[in-house]
Scaffold this motif. Structure first.
Motif, short mmCIF file in Angstrom:
data_model
loop_
_atom_site.label_atom_id
_atom_site.label_comp_id
_atom_site.label_asym_id
_atom_site.label_seq_id
_atom_site.Cartn_x
_atom_site.Cartn_y
_atom_site.Cartn_z
N ILE A 12 0.85 -1.18 0.00
CA ILE A 12 0.00 0.00 0.00
C ILE A 12 0.89 1.23 0.00
O ILE A 12 1.77 1.38 0.85
CB ILE A 12 -0.95 0.01 1.21
N SER A 13 0.68 2.09 -0.98
CA SER A 13 1.54 3.25 -1.17
C SER A 13 1.41 4.23 -0.01
O SER A 13 0.30 4.61 0.37
CB SER A 13 1.18 3.95 -2.49
N GLN A 14 2.55 4.65 0.55
CA GLN A 14 2.52 5.67 1.59
C GLN A 14 2.12 7.02 1.02
O GLN A 14 1.59 7.88 1.74
CB GLN A 14 3.89 5.77 2.27
N ALA A 15 2.35 7.22 -0.25
CA ALA A 15 2.03 8.52 -0.87
C ALA A 15 0.54 8.66 -1.14
O ALA A 15 -0.06 9.72 -0.90
CB ALA A 15 2.82 8.69 -2.16
N THR A 16 -0.10 7.59 -1.65
CA THR A 16 -1.50 7.69 -2.07
C THR A 16 -2.46 6.91 -1.19
O THR A 16 -3.65 7.16 -1.22
CB THR A 16 -1.64 7.19 -3.51
N GLY A 17 -1.96 5.93 -0.43
CA GLY A 17 -2.83 5.07 0.35
C GLY A 17 -3.53 4.01 -0.48
O GLY A 17 -4.39 3.29 0.03
N LYS A 28 3.41 0.12 16.76
CA LYS A 28 3.73 1.20 17.69
C LYS A 28 2.61 2.23 17.62
O LYS A 28 2.34 2.81 16.58
CB LYS A 28 5.07 1.84 17.31
N ARG A 29 1.96 2.46 18.77
CA ARG A 29 0.90 3.46 18.82
C ARG A 29 1.18 4.44 19.95
O ARG A 29 1.81 4.09 20.96
CB ARG A 29 -0.47 2.83 19.01
N ALA A 30 0.74 5.68 19.77
CA ALA A 30 0.97 6.74 20.74
C ALA A 30 -0.35 7.14 21.39
O ALA A 30 -1.36 7.34 20.70
CB ALA A 30 1.61 7.95 20.07
N PRO A 44 -0.44 1.27 13.54
CA PRO A 44 -1.70 0.53 13.33
C PRO A 44 -2.86 1.41 12.93
O PRO A 44 -3.92 0.90 12.58
CB PRO A 44 -1.94 -0.13 14.70
N ALA A 45 -2.69 2.73 12.99
CA ALA A 45 -3.78 3.62 12.61
C ALA A 45 -3.97 3.69 11.10
O ALA A 45 -4.95 4.28 10.63
CB ALA A 45 -3.55 5.02 13.17
N THR A 46 -3.04 3.14 10.32
CA THR A 46 -3.14 3.15 8.86
C THR A 46 -3.03 1.72 8.34
O THR A 46 -2.57 0.82 9.05
CB THR A 46 -2.04 4.00 8.22
N SER A 77 5.81 5.03 9.84
CA SER A 77 6.17 5.64 11.10
C SER A 77 4.93 6.02 11.90
O SER A 77 3.86 6.28 11.35
CB SER A 77 7.02 6.90 10.86
N THR A 78 5.09 6.07 13.22
CA THR A 78 4.02 6.50 14.11
C THR A 78 4.15 8.00 14.34
O THR A 78 5.24 8.50 14.67
CB THR A 78 4.08 5.74 15.44
N ALA A 79 3.05 8.72 14.17
CA ALA A 79 3.08 10.18 14.24
C ALA A 79 2.30 10.68 15.44
O ALA A 79 1.30 10.08 15.85
CB ALA A 79 2.49 10.78 12.96
N VAL A 80 2.80 11.77 16.03
CA VAL A 80 2.06 12.51 17.06
C VAL A 80 2.05 13.98 16.64
O VAL A 80 2.97 14.46 15.96
CB VAL A 80 2.69 12.36 18.46
#
Length: 706
Positions: free
Chosen positions: A106-111, A331-333, A444-446, A452-455
């Motif tokens: 699954i493309s990180q750019a387009t999903g 990894k989740r925040a 896991p949110a995507t 990467s896990t983002a905050v």
């Protein structure tokens, strides 16, 4: 054994070197699996290319000699390259009756879903019933038409293993997976296409020479299971029934298709289902009502619910599988949105589905600059080799990862000057080569793998203006400002993140982050609205009345009348409807004022049904203008359905119908066939139909006098 013709072209596609000049051939003399591959694969190649004395498929001796020479002296040429088990998902797609292998990402750019082709390209046949074998990291599949067994390597090349002993004849073998212990390739036999039946489950032995096949027939059923997958957590075999659009469970011991889940009209035909190391189930195929297999689904194996996650290229006539027998890390925040000087806890969930303890591993994560660690919850042990409390890095070495799931939690403090989006990713190293040596954390949110896990760090700001400023009678307002962290203090002394208000007044909250604070307030007013429909009413059958509400509030008003007999109201959205009820009823009114406040009241209407009818006992039809006709009287005119008069001998002397009471012109004038009758006693029968449809009969005698 089925009678069938082998096609040398399928094997020639695997041995493109057979016609290559000897001085241009490149030998792989370093392969450690050459001898193993040679002993199993070479006899099949020689048999398919050179034939036998009785075979009609014999090729020219020169070409056979070249193959035999290089197979005998350079067996490394026949070695295969195993896959690396990282949890990848693979598709075999055969748009032109020749399967090509793809890794699905699954493309990180387009999903969106993308297909990355493996280098070997088309294999010359249609592969189906495909599964990943964790004991050697190869894919195994069968020829969709003939049932021959093939082993597929990391380049996408398909190597023939021959026809399994006892392989039954079948219309197709669309579904397959390898058992978690690597012993069997399990395939389903389906006949009749989409409206057909899943006939049997076939166990192809991958360890015994000749690969004997054992068949267990299913009871008669109406299903079309086009792919199956073993759950890496409990080894349950799941499948997708495209005919009934539902998740099913295959009982491999009893040979039965269990259907504990209801149909789901999200997924249509799923040609591929597969698991990840966490036991999450996915599928690729067509959405319900669509004939294009271009949709990526997640499937809840507890409920059977299907969710569309992404779309991608079409994959008609496809089969897929994955390698879930690996190590993966999420990894989740919490929270994913925070404020400066607050805290964030990162949870690292590590799934070990490899079937054994992974020893001497290293965990390493560097958090954003200034995000210093304040707490560590480490159930894995090992040695803290770098970073730790007070640092923005944590490195743990020499720990053992047990089978199943483990969770490592790290809490960090957000620096005072932080603002914006921050991403980072953890690394797990020391894994075996067959598992890729390293695993990176996934968000896991995507649905994007290994991202990467983002905050997001936002400035401290509190606002209560988005909440209603007016309180209606009997209602409440919950003030819950959207603040990414911090401690709360309301003006009533409570310290929760929200406050429930039941009366008017001024309310304020102060949010503190440790290095900053913000305050907001709101004034709540109480709106009044009252509604009174008055006392219950009584009305005689046939009479009318108007309902008059008494309202105190803020106009204009919106009206909504409700009743079981709405049809008798002259209107349902006006202030004062008129009605002429036939039966008792209760009428409700809901009024909403300009502030959005609503009041409801009701009134009961009782209908008095007066069924009194006066019938004279004598009349004198002598032309003097008084009592010249005999007719019934009532308070209001009622319909007379039947009016008959009989002589003393029972002869019918008068009859009328569909007339009304109180109408002298419709009564009896004392004649029969145009002649006046002599005085005497006569008998009458009168049926009166009242307004509500009720019919009452009246009978008696009347004296005709002169």
């Amino acid at each position: 054994m089925k009678g069938k013709t082998q096609h040398p072209a399928r094997y020639l596609s695997l041995l493109s070197f057979w016609a290559t000049p000897l001085d241009k051939m490149v030998l792989d003399t370093e392969s450690t699996e050459a001898n193993t591959e040679y002993t199993e694969f070479f006899p099949l190649i020689i048999r398919s290319l050179c034939g036998s004395v009785s075979s009609r498929r014999t090729l020219c001796p020169e070409k056979c000699l070249v193959v035999c020479f290089w197979a005998l002296f350079c067996p490394a040429l026949f070695s295969q390259q195993p896959f690396t088990c990282r949890g990848s998902f693979y598709l075999a797609i055969a748009p032109q009756n020749s399967s090509s292998l793809y890794e699905v990402q699954i493309s990180q750019a387009t999903g969106n879903v993308t297909f990355n082709g493996l280098p070997a390209g088309p294999v010359g046949l249609v592969l189906n019933g495909m599964g990943f074998r964790s004991t050697d990291n190869f894919l195994y599949a069968v020829d969709s038409d003939l049932g021959d067994l093939y082993r597929i390597d990391a380049t996408g090349a398909a190597f023939p293993l021959g026809e399994p002993d006892g392989m039954p004849a079948s219309a197709s073998y669309p579904a397959g997976d390898v058992t978690p212990d690597g012993r069997f390739l399990v395939v389903l036999s389906v006949s009749g296409g989409f409206n057909g039946s899943t006939e049997s489950i076939i166990f192809i032995d991958l360890e015994t020479p000749g690969h004997p096949a054992r068949t267990v027939d299913f009871p008669p059923n109406s299903s079309a299971v086009y792919d199956i997958a073993f759950d890496p957590e409990d080894e349950t075999l799941y499948g997708w029934d495209a005919l009934n659009q539902r998740l099913v469970i295959i009982d491999t011991d009893a040979g039965r298709i269990n259907t504990p889940f209801p149909p789901d009209n999200t997924g249509g035909t799923l040609g591929s289902v597969f698991f990840d190391a966490f036991g999450n189930l996915y599928g690729y195929g067509s959405a319900f009502g669509s004939g294009i297999q271009n949709t990526f689904f997640s499937i809840d194996k507890a409920t059977g619910d299907v969710t569309i996650e992404a779309t991608g290229p079409p994959a008609q006539r496809s089969d897929g599988c994955s390698c879930p027998y690996t190590v993966q890390m999420k990894k989740r925040a919490v929270p994913a949105r925070a404020i400066p000087c607050s805290e964030i806890t990162y949870y690292f969930e590590i799934a070990n589905a490899s079937g054994r303890v992974q020893a001497d591993l290293t965990f390493d994560d560097t958090f954003p600059e200034g995000f210093l660690i304040t707490a560590i919850d480490n159930p894995l042990g090992g040695m803290a080799a770098a970073g730790g409390i007070g640092a923005n890095r944590l490195r743990i070495e020499d720990f053992n990862l047990p089978e199943g799931r483990s969770v490592l939690a790290v809490t960090v403090a957000v620096p005072e000057d932080a603002f914006g989006l921050y991403k980072n990713q953890a690394l797990l190293s020391g894994l075996p080569e067959g598992l890729g040596t390293v695993a990176v954390s996934d968000n896991p949110a995507t649905v994007i793998r290994d991202d990467s896990t983002a905050v997001f760090i936002d400035s401290l700001f509190v606002n209560l203006e988005q909440f209603p400023g007016a309180l209606c009678p009997g209602e409440e307002i919950t003030l819950a400002p959207e603040v990414s962290g911090g401690s709360f203090l309301w003006n009533d002394g409570s310290a929760g993140p929200s406050l429930t208000v039941t009366q008017g007044g001024e309310y304020s909250v102060t949010v503190s982050s440790g290095c900053d604070e913000a305050t907001a307030s709101a004034v709540i007013t109480e709106n009044m609205i009252t509604l009174d429909l008055g006392p219950d009413r009584e009305i005689r059958l046939g009479d009318s009345l108007a309902l008059q509400p008494n309202i105190l509030g803020s106009p204009p008003y919106a009206y909504a009348w409700l009743s079981d007999t709405l049809s008798i109201l002259s209107c349902t959205s006006c202030p004062s409807p008129a009605l002429r009820p036939l039966d008792d009823g209760i009428f409700y009114l809901s009024v909403t004022d300009a502030n959005g406040c609503t009041a409801v009241d009701s009134v009961a209407v009782r209908v008095i049904k007066d069924r009194k009818v006066y019938i004279p006992n004598a009349f004198s039809p002598n032309g003097d203008g008084r009592n010249d006709t005999f007719y019934p009287l009532s308070r209001r005119a009622e319909e007379i359905a039947v009016f008959r008069i009989f002589s003393r001998w029972g002869e019918l002397v008068f009859e009328a119908a569909d007339i009304y009471t109180n109408d002298s012109k419709s009564g009896w004038d004392g004649t029969f066939e145009g002649k006046s009758l002599a005085p005497g006693v006569f008998t009458y029968v009168i049926d009166v139909r009242f307004l509500d449809g009720f019919v009452q009969r009246f009978a008696g005698d009347v004296q005709l006098a002169k």
